[in-house]
Design a protein around this motif. Structure first.
Motif, PDB file in Angstrom:
ATOM      1  N   GLY A   8       0.817  -1.209   0.000  1.00 52.50           N
ATOM      2  CA  GLY A   8       0.000   0.000   0.000  1.00 52.50           C
ATOM      3  C   GLY A   8       0.849   1.257   0.000  1.00 52.50           C
ATOM      4  O   GLY A   8       2.027   1.228   0.372  1.00 52.50           O
ATOM      5  N   ALA A   9       0.238   2.356  -0.403  1.00 49.63           N
ATOM      6  CA  ALA A   9       0.932   3.649  -0.411  1.00 49.63           C
ATOM      7  C   ALA A   9       0.797   4.365   0.932  1.00 49.63           C
ATOM      8  O   ALA A   9       1.584   5.248   1.243  1.00 49.63           O
ATOM      9  CB  ALA A   9       0.379   4.536  -1.527  1.00 49.63           C
ATOM     10  N   GLY A  10      -0.197   3.975   1.718  1.00 49.77           N
ATOM     11  CA  GLY A  10      -0.463   4.647   2.988  1.00 49.77           C
ATOM     12  C   GLY A  10       0.032   3.845   4.171  1.00 49.77           C
ATOM     13  O   GLY A  10       1.126   3.297   4.168  1.00 49.77           O
ATOM     14  N   LYS A  11      -0.831   3.746   5.183  1.00 53.77           N
ATOM     15  CA  LYS A  11      -0.465   3.097   6.440  1.00 53.77           C
ATOM     16  C   LYS A  11      -0.686   1.596   6.442  1.00 53.77           C
ATOM     17  O   LYS A  11      -0.357   0.930   7.420  1.00 53.77           O
ATOM     18  CB  LYS A  11      -1.251   3.724   7.594  1.00 53.77           C
ATOM     19  N   HIS A  12      -1.301   1.068   5.376  1.00 55.13           N
ATOM     20  CA  HIS A  12      -1.614  -0.357   5.336  1.00 55.13           C
ATOM     21  C   HIS A  12      -1.159  -0.994   4.034  1.00 55.13           C
ATOM     22  O   HIS A  12      -1.166  -0.357   2.980  1.00 55.13           O
ATOM     23  CB  HIS A  12      -3.128  -0.591   5.472  1.00 55.13           C
ATOM     24  N   ASP A  13      -0.797  -2.265   4.141  1.00 55.65           N
ATOM     25  CA  ASP A  13      -0.659  -3.139   2.995  1.00 55.65           C
ATOM     26  C   ASP A  13      -1.914  -4.009   3.014  1.00 55.65           C
ATOM     27  O   ASP A  13      -2.780  -3.849   3.878  1.00 55.65           O
ATOM     28  CB  ASP A  13       0.614  -3.985   3.127  1.00 55.65           C
ATOM     29  N   ARG A  14      -2.039  -4.945   2.074  1.00 57.08           N
ATOM     30  CA  ARG A  14      -3.225  -5.800   2.042  1.00 57.08           C
ATOM     31  C   ARG A  14      -2.814  -7.231   1.731  1.00 57.08           C
ATOM     32  O   ARG A  14      -1.889  -7.471   0.954  1.00 57.08           O
ATOM     33  CB  ARG A  14      -4.202  -5.307   0.988  1.00 57.08           C
ATOM     34  N   MET A  15      -3.522  -8.162   2.335  1.00 54.63           N
ATOM     35  CA  MET A  15      -3.362  -9.574   1.994  1.00 54.63           C
ATOM     36  C   MET A  15      -4.707 -10.085   1.502  1.00 54.63           C
ATOM     37  O   MET A  15      -5.716  -9.961   2.200  1.00 54.63           O
ATOM     38  CB  MET A  15      -2.921 -10.410   3.201  1.00 54.63           C
ATOM     39  N   ASP A  16      -4.703 -10.648   0.303  1.00 57.95           N
ATOM     40  CA  ASP A  16      -5.880 -11.316  -0.236  1.00 57.95           C
ATOM     41  C   ASP A  16      -5.647 -12.817  -0.145  1.00 57.95           C
ATOM     42  O   ASP A  16      -4.570 -13.309  -0.520  1.00 57.95           O
ATOM     43  CB  ASP A  16      -6.128 -10.929  -1.702  1.00 57.95           C
ATOM     44  N   VAL A  17      -6.629 -13.528   0.367  1.00 56.37           N
ATOM     45  CA  VAL A  17      -6.566 -14.980   0.495  1.00 56.37           C
ATOM     46  C   VAL A  17      -7.431 -15.575  -0.611  1.00 56.37           C
ATOM     47  O   VAL A  17      -8.630 -15.280  -0.684  1.00 56.37           O
ATOM     48  CB  VAL A  17      -7.082 -15.438   1.882  1.00 56.37           C
ATOM     49  N   ILE A  18      -6.806 -16.395  -1.448  1.00 55.85           N
ATOM     50  CA  ILE A  18      -7.511 -16.998  -2.580  1.00 55.85           C
ATOM     51  C   ILE A  18      -7.518 -18.510  -2.376  1.00 55.85           C
ATOM     52  O   ILE A  18      -6.474 -19.166  -2.453  1.00 55.85           O
ATOM     53  CB  ILE A  18      -6.840 -16.625  -3.920  1.00 55.85           C
ATOM     54  N   ARG A  19      -8.705 -19.041  -2.081  1.00 58.73           N
ATOM     55  CA  ARG A  19      -8.901 -20.479  -1.894  1.00 58.73           C
ATOM     56  C   ARG A  19      -9.812 -20.980  -3.001  1.00 58.73           C
ATOM     57  O   ARG A  19     -10.788 -20.303  -3.353  1.00 58.73           O
ATOM     58  CB  ARG A  19      -9.543 -20.787  -0.544  1.00 58.73           C
ATOM     59  N   HIS A  20      -9.518 -22.141  -3.524  1.00 60.53           N
ATOM     60  CA  HIS A  20     -10.344 -22.719  -4.584  1.00 60.53           C
ATOM     61  C   HIS A  20     -11.783 -22.879  -4.099  1.00 60.53           C
ATOM     62  O   HIS A  20     -12.041 -23.437  -3.049  1.00 60.53           O
ATOM     63  CB  HIS A  20      -9.781 -24.081  -5.009  1.00 60.53           C
ATOM     64  N   GLY A  21     -12.708 -22.307  -4.856  1.00 56.01           N
ATOM     65  CA  GLY A  21     -14.121 -22.460  -4.549  1.00 56.01           C
ATOM     66  C   GLY A  21     -14.635 -21.570  -3.433  1.00 56.01           C
ATOM     67  O   GLY A  21     -15.758 -21.779  -2.956  1.00 56.01           O
ATOM     68  N   ALA A  22     -13.856 -20.614  -3.003  1.00 55.56           N
ATOM     69  CA  ALA A  22     -14.305 -19.725  -1.920  1.00 55.56           C
ATOM     70  C   ALA A  22     -14.113 -18.277  -2.354  1.00 55.56           C
ATOM     71  O   ALA A  22     -13.232 -17.978  -3.165  1.00 55.56           O
ATOM     72  CB  ALA A  22     -13.495 -20.001  -0.651  1.00 55.56           C
ATOM     73  N   PRO A  23     -14.913 -17.374  -1.809  1.00 56.66           N
ATOM     74  CA  PRO A  23     -14.714 -15.951  -2.133  1.00 56.66           C
ATOM     75  C   PRO A  23     -13.350 -15.469  -1.630  1.00 56.66           C
ATOM     76  O   PRO A  23     -12.821 -15.981  -0.643  1.00 56.66           O
ATOM     77  CB  PRO A  23     -15.834 -15.233  -1.380  1.00 56.66           C
ATOM     78  N   VAL A  24     -12.801 -14.499  -2.308  1.00 60.00           N
ATOM     79  CA  VAL A  24     -11.538 -13.897  -1.879  1.00 60.00           C
ATOM     80  C   VAL A  24     -11.775 -13.146  -0.575  1.00 60.00           C
ATOM     81  O   VAL A  24     -12.762 -12.423  -0.429  1.00 60.00           O
ATOM     82  CB  VAL A  24     -10.987 -12.938  -2.962  1.00 60.00           C
ATOM     83  N   GLU A  25     -10.890 -13.363   0.385  1.00 64.35           N
ATOM     84  CA  GLU A  25     -10.943 -12.630   1.656  1.00 64.35           C
ATOM     85  C   GLU A  25      -9.762 -11.669   1.683  1.00 64.35           C
ATOM     86  O   GLU A  25      -8.662 -12.025   1.269  1.00 64.35           O
ATOM     87  CB  GLU A  25     -10.844 -13.587   2.840  1.00 64.35           C
ATOM     88  N   SER A  26      -9.991 -10.472   2.180  1.00 64.39           N
ATOM     89  CA  SER A  26      -8.938  -9.459   2.247  1.00 64.39           C
ATOM     90  C   SER A  26      -8.749  -8.986   3.675  1.00 64.39           C
ATOM     91  O   SER A  26      -9.719  -8.842   4.423  1.00 64.39           O
ATOM     92  CB  SER A  26      -9.286  -8.263   1.362  1.00 64.39           C
ATOM     93  N   ILE A  27      -7.501  -8.759   4.025  1.00 63.56           N
ATOM     94  CA  ILE A  27      -7.153  -8.237   5.346  1.00 63.56           C
ATOM     95  C   ILE A  27      -6.211  -7.058   5.141  1.00 63.56           C
ATOM     96  O   ILE A  27      -5.228  -7.162   4.401  1.00 63.56           O
ATOM     97  CB  ILE A  27      -6.437  -9.301   6.202  1.00 63.56           C
ATOM     98  N   ASP A  28      -6.515  -5.940   5.794  1.00 62.29           N
ATOM     99  CA  ASP A  28      -5.589  -4.815   5.815  1.00 62.29           C
ATOM    100  C   ASP A  28      -4.499  -5.131   6.830  1.00 62.29           C
ATOM    101  O   ASP A  28      -4.786  -5.537   7.955  1.00 62.29           O
ATOM    102  CB  ASP A  28      -6.295  -3.522   6.204  1.00 62.29           C
ATOM    103  N   CYS A  29      -3.262  -4.941   6.410  1.00 59.87           N
ATOM    104  CA  CYS A  29      -2.107  -5.226   7.261  1.00 59.87           C
ATOM    105  C   CYS A  29      -1.408  -3.918   7.607  1.00 59.87           C
ATOM    106  O   CYS A  29      -0.808  -3.292   6.723  1.00 59.87           O
ATOM    107  CB  CYS A  29      -1.125  -6.132   6.520  1.00 59.87           C
ATOM    108  N   PRO A  30      -1.491  -3.473   8.863  1.00 57.86           N
ATOM    109  CA  PRO A  30      -0.794  -2.238   9.223  1.00 57.86           C
ATOM    110  C   PRO A  30       0.702  -2.354   8.925  1.00 57.86           C
ATOM    111  O   PRO A  30       1.318  -3.380   9.206  1.00 57.86           O
ATOM    112  CB  PRO A  30      -1.032  -2.109  10.727  1.00 57.86           C
ATOM    113  N   LYS A  31       1.259  -1.318   8.320  1.00 57.19           N
ATOM    114  CA  LYS A  31       2.697  -1.328   8.028  1.00 57.19           C
ATOM    115  C   LYS A  31       3.464  -1.358   9.345  1.00 57.19           C
ATOM    116  O   LYS A  31       3.078  -0.721  10.319  1.00 57.19           O
ATOM    117  CB  LYS A  31       3.085  -0.099   7.211  1.00 57.19           C
ATOM    118  N   GLN A  32       4.558  -2.120   9.351  1.00 57.69           N
ATOM    119  CA  GLN A  32       5.350  -2.257  10.571  1.00 57.69           C
ATOM    120  C   GLN A  32       6.843  -2.085  10.327  1.00 57.69           C
ATOM    121  O   GLN A  32       7.652  -2.393  11.193  1.00 57.69           O
ATOM    122  CB  GLN A  32       5.057  -3.595  11.234  1.00 57.69           C
TER     123      GLN A  32
END
Length: 150
Positions: A8-32
């Motif tokens: 990310g350009a700001g205070k967070h990065d992002r993790m997208d979880v991609i599992r076969h047959g499931a919707p994509v889940e996203s989590i904001d990851c605070p920069k550390q």
């Protein structure tokens, strides 16, 4: 399962979880200041073949900050914290010191430590250094995709 980490350009990065047959889940990851926390999980779990947050997500739990603790994943979480501290210190803490910090942290949190040795610390650190190099080379908006299997 694939984990897509986007810088990310700001205070967070992002993790997208991609599992076969499931919707994509996203989590904001605070920069550390080092790789994202969940990328540290990836390195620990994939190198040591232990089930923590990433393994639990692989087996169907929702990717969220609200997971209930359990004996196996609690030990992984404490080890991830030790590696984060190592990263904040420049990735150069002595393995024996890291193992001692891990034992103290597990004792303070009343969780059983994983059976890890100095060689395990070095193997995970090697993986983290590789991921750090790849992560640092990314521009904001770019992604790093990591495959995770049980």
């Amino acid at each position: 399962m694939e984990l897509v980490f986007t810088k990310g350009a700001g205070k967070h990065d992002r993790m997208d979880v991609i599992r076969h047959g499931a919707p994509v889940e996203s989590i904001d990851c605070p920069k550390q200041g080092i790789v994202p926390h969940d990328m540290v999980h990836y390195a620990v779990e994939s190198t040591l073949h232990q089930r923590g947050f990433i393994g639990r997500v692989l087996h169907g739990e929702a990717a969220s900050f609200q997971m209930q603790g359990n004996s196996g994943s609690d030990g992984v979480e404490r080890l991830v914290e030790v590696f984060q501290a190592d990263g904040w210190s420049g990735w150069n803490c002595a393995p024996a010191d890291m193992l001692e910090l891990y034992r103290v942290t597990c004792g303070a949190r009343a969780c059983a430590p994983l059976s890890v040795q100095a060689e395990d610390i070095e193997a995970v650190r090697g993986r983290l250094l590789e991921l750090t190099e790849r992560w640092q080379a990314l521009a904001a908006g770019a992604s790093l995709t990591l495959a995770f299997e049980a």
